[in-house]
Design a protein around this motif. Structure first.
Motif, short mmCIF file in Angstrom:
data_model
loop_
_atom_site.label_atom_id
_atom_site.label_comp_id
_atom_site.label_asym_id
_atom_site.label_seq_id
_atom_site.Cartn_x
_atom_site.Cartn_y
_atom_site.Cartn_z
N LEU A 275 1.08 -1.24 -0.03
CA LEU A 275 0.03 -0.06 -0.03
C LEU A 275 0.76 1.25 0.07
O LEU A 275 0.69 2.34 -0.71
CB LEU A 275 -0.93 0.06 1.35
N ALA A 276 1.83 1.16 0.96
CA ALA A 276 2.86 2.33 0.83
C ALA A 276 3.64 2.56 -0.39
O ALA A 276 3.87 3.89 -0.43
CB ALA A 276 3.87 2.13 2.09
N SER A 277 3.70 1.69 -1.08
CA SER A 277 4.65 1.69 -2.25
C SER A 277 3.64 2.16 -3.44
O SER A 277 4.19 2.62 -4.53
CB SER A 277 5.25 0.32 -2.74
N LEU A 278 2.31 2.02 -3.42
CA LEU A 278 1.50 2.35 -4.46
C LEU A 278 1.18 4.15 -4.73
O LEU A 278 0.92 4.53 -5.67
CB LEU A 278 0.09 1.94 -4.28
N VAL A 279 1.33 4.46 -3.43
CA VAL A 279 0.82 6.16 -3.29
C VAL A 279 1.92 6.82 -2.82
O VAL A 279 2.91 6.37 -1.99
CB VAL A 279 -0.60 6.39 -2.65
N LYS A 280 1.68 8.43 -3.08
CA LYS A 280 2.68 9.04 -2.35
C LYS A 280 2.60 9.46 -0.98
O LYS A 280 1.46 9.21 -0.29
CB LYS A 280 2.74 10.55 -3.06
N LYS A 281 3.50 9.99 -0.23
CA LYS A 281 3.29 10.00 1.27
C LYS A 281 2.18 10.85 1.56
O LYS A 281 1.36 10.53 2.69
CB LYS A 281 4.64 10.57 1.88
N GLU A 282 1.70 12.03 0.94
CA GLU A 282 0.66 12.47 1.44
C GLU A 282 -0.70 11.99 1.17
O GLU A 282 -1.86 12.50 1.73
CB GLU A 282 0.44 14.02 0.54
N ASP A 283 -0.68 10.90 0.60
CA ASP A 283 -1.93 10.29 0.35
C ASP A 283 -2.17 8.86 0.98
O ASP A 283 -3.26 8.03 0.86
CB ASP A 283 -2.21 9.93 -1.30
N ILE A 284 -1.04 8.44 1.98
CA ILE A 284 -1.13 7.37 2.66
C ILE A 284 -2.32 7.27 3.52
O ILE A 284 -2.94 6.25 3.62
CB ILE A 284 0.02 7.36 3.66
N SER A 285 -2.92 8.27 4.08
CA SER A 285 -4.15 8.11 5.02
C SER A 285 -5.25 7.90 4.21
O SER A 285 -5.96 6.84 4.75
CB SER A 285 -4.16 9.54 5.90
N LYS A 286 -5.51 8.36 3.01
CA LYS A 286 -6.40 8.17 2.34
C LYS A 286 -6.60 6.53 1.72
O LYS A 286 -7.69 5.86 2.00
CB LYS A 286 -6.65 9.09 1.03
N ALA A 287 -5.23 6.21 1.58
CA ALA A 287 -5.26 4.83 1.01
C ALA A 287 -5.55 3.63 2.23
O ALA A 287 -6.17 2.85 2.19
CB ALA A 287 -3.68 4.40 0.60
N PHE A 288 -4.93 4.17 3.50
CA PHE A 288 -5.22 3.30 4.68
C PHE A 288 -6.70 3.32 4.72
O PHE A 288 -7.31 2.12 5.21
CB PHE A 288 -4.40 4.11 6.03
N SER A 289 -7.15 4.26 4.68
CA SER A 289 -8.87 4.20 5.14
C SER A 289 -9.59 3.36 4.13
O SER A 289 -10.47 2.73 4.55
CB SER A 289 -9.51 5.68 4.93
N ILE A 290 -9.04 3.27 2.78
CA ILE A 290 -9.76 2.50 1.90
C ILE A 290 -9.40 0.96 2.37
O ILE A 290 -10.31 0.28 2.20
CB ILE A 290 -9.46 2.69 0.25
N HIS A 291 -8.34 0.63 2.60
CA HIS A 291 -7.79 -0.64 3.00
C HIS A 291 -8.27 -1.10 3.92
O HIS A 291 -8.76 -2.24 4.26
CB HIS A 291 -6.20 -0.43 3.03
N GLU A 292 -8.78 -0.34 5.26
CA GLU A 292 -9.10 -0.78 6.36
C GLU A 292 -10.90 -0.78 6.36
O GLU A 292 -11.24 -1.29 7.35
CB GLU A 292 -8.91 0.28 7.57
N LEU A 293 -11.52 -0.57 5.27
CA LEU A 293 -12.94 -1.07 5.31
C LEU A 293 -12.94 -2.24 5.04
O LEU A 293 -14.06 -2.88 5.25
CB LEU A 293 -13.33 -0.12 3.98
N ALA A 294 -11.90 -2.89 4.72
CA ALA A 294 -11.98 -4.52 4.25
C ALA A 294 -12.15 -5.24 5.46
O ALA A 294 -13.34 -6.21 5.30
CB ALA A 294 -10.73 -5.02 3.52
N PRO A 295 -11.84 -5.17 6.59
CA PRO A 295 -11.80 -6.17 7.77
C PRO A 295 -13.37 -5.81 8.32
O PRO A 295 -14.08 -6.89 8.71
CB PRO A 295 -10.82 -6.02 8.73
N ASN A 296 -13.74 -4.58 8.31
CA ASN A 296 -15.12 -4.18 8.78
C ASN A 296 -16.21 -4.90 7.82
O ASN A 296 -17.15 -5.57 8.41
CB ASN A 296 -15.30 -2.61 9.00
N LEU A 297 -16.09 -4.75 6.58
CA LEU A 297 -16.84 -5.27 5.73
C LEU A 297 -17.06 -6.93 5.54
O LEU A 297 -18.15 -7.54 5.63
CB LEU A 297 -16.60 -4.86 4.31
#
Length: 394
Positions: free
Chosen positions: A131-153
């Motif tokens: 995940l960290a390799s896909l996006v720029k540093k300033e977009d990490i929090s947005k990427a993490f929010s998308i990723h963390e929807l998975a276990p809740n779903l």
């Protein structure tokens, strides 16, 4: 001979978005196949005539494998890229589910779930790195929010998936079809995904002793341990409790289980905003106290009040997790954080997702599930003491 690694620059968020969604889908399949075991335990227990203790001990075996591979990822990543580890993880998660569908003895179930845990646990560290390799540093929090929807779903949809699958097959067919789907997804991921071409660095054991003697490590261990226990342990035993001791049908129990998780993604997303108003410690105190109250109601209530307590109980751990990891980032310098997680999370996962559900099953055999919920409520109250220990400043 030195290893050469293909380097790929991070993508703009819009360009990375489809690949982030694909990675989140991989995490969702990883999560949902772990969550499926909860509603499937009822069918497994009925076929094999296991006690509650023996049935929930299968969770201990799975969690043992998960914890071992979570730790082993640090070593494997020095030899394999994160992309390959993720592909292998989801493929063998599917293979283990397919094998589990053929089991006929308790030993075979144990071995199959150990294999499943060993496969599933490999994902998370490599998934974070990819995940960290896909996006720029300033977009990490947005990427993490998308990723963390998975276990809740995964928690929300697992009971519905089981009900749909059980309408035309049994628990074996459910595992077989889900396993085949995971293996096909792994092949598609290997062919089309981007990112994760780097290797990991091995943990530095020279700092392990110092980390283990830090007060902050044990405060974090207590808080994240009770939060994970509150999130997972009741979830895994509720179908057994509701079907066997509350006289619900399997469909009614699974619907209630799914309903209890519907609001958790929103609660997790709102925790950061709430903490800016209340402060971290008051929010942690409130979350733990309300968790204890909801468990106490699950131990004593009946009918509508019991259903309300079951629906309320998962909301508070969902708030706790983001705030605990905010505390974690303050407790430890960046260079220590990955090692602290490598040391603590395997034990936290084994206790919270293995030992504690098994303990609740043991209570169901010897006393009652209500007794187990009451004891867990008392442990939650006791864990509040960690909030009043002054963190170390070093």
């Amino acid at each position: 001979m030195p290893r050469t690694t293909i380097q790929h620059s991070a993508l703009p968020f819009r360009s990375a978005f489809p690949y982030l969604c694909f990675l989140a889908l991989i995490f969702y399949v990883n999560s949902v196949e772990r969550a499926l075991l909860s509603p499937l335990l009822v069918s497994i227990q009925e076929e094999f005539h296991f006690s509650y203790t023996l049935t929930t001990s299968l969770l201990v075996i799975r969690s043992l494998g998960f914890s071992l591979s979570l730790f082993a990822n640090s070593f494997l990543a020095t030899h394999f890229t994160h992309r390959r580890i993720i592909t292998a993880s989801i493929f063998f998660v599917g293979a283990s589910f397919t094998l589990l569908s053929t089991t006929t003895t308790y030993l075979q179930l144990q071995l199959g779930l150990l294999f499943f845990g060993l496969s599933a646990g490999l994902y998370f560290p490599s998934g974070m790195a990819m995940l960290a390799s896909l996006v720029k540093k300033e977009d990490i929090s947005k990427a993490f929010s998308i990723h963390e929807l998975a276990p809740n779903l995964g928690f929300i949809t697992a009971p519905f998936i089981v009900e749909i699958m059980l309408s035309f097959t049994d628990w074996r067919g459910t595992m077989r079809y889900m396993g085949i789907a995971a293996m096909l997804l792994a092949i598609l991921f290997a062919l089309t995904s981007k990112g994760g071409y780097t290797h990991g660095a091995p943990p530095r054991f020279s700092t392990v002793k110092r980390i283990l003697t830090k007060r902050n490590t044990w405060i974090f261990f207590t808080l994240v341990g009770i939060a994970l226990t509150l999130e997972t342990a009741p979830y895994y035993v509720l179908p057994l409790f509701l079907v066997d001791q509350q006289n619900m049908t399997s469909a009614e129990a699974n619907n209630l289980l799914a309903m209890s998780r519907l609001a958790t993604p929103l609660m997790a997303l709102s925790a950061g905003f709430i903490s800016t108003i209340t402060g971290v410690k008051p929010l942690l105190f409130s979350g733990l106290l309300l968790s204890a109250v909801s468990l106490a109601l699950m131990a004593t209530a009946h009918g509508t009040l019991l259903s309300a307590a079951i629906i309320a109980q998962p909301l508070f751990p969902a708030i706790l997790f983001p705030v605990i990891f905010m505390v974690f980032s303050d407790f430890f310098p960046p260079e220590e954080q990955s090692l602290v997680l490598a040391i603590t999370m395997p034990f936290v996962g084994f206790i919270g997702s293995g030992i504690m559900p098994n303990f609740l099953g043991y209570c169901g055999d010897i006393f009652s599930f209500e007794t187990g919920f009451g004891i867990l409520s008392a442990l939650t109250i006791a864990s509040i003491a960690a909030l009043f220990i002054t963190p170390a400043s070093d």
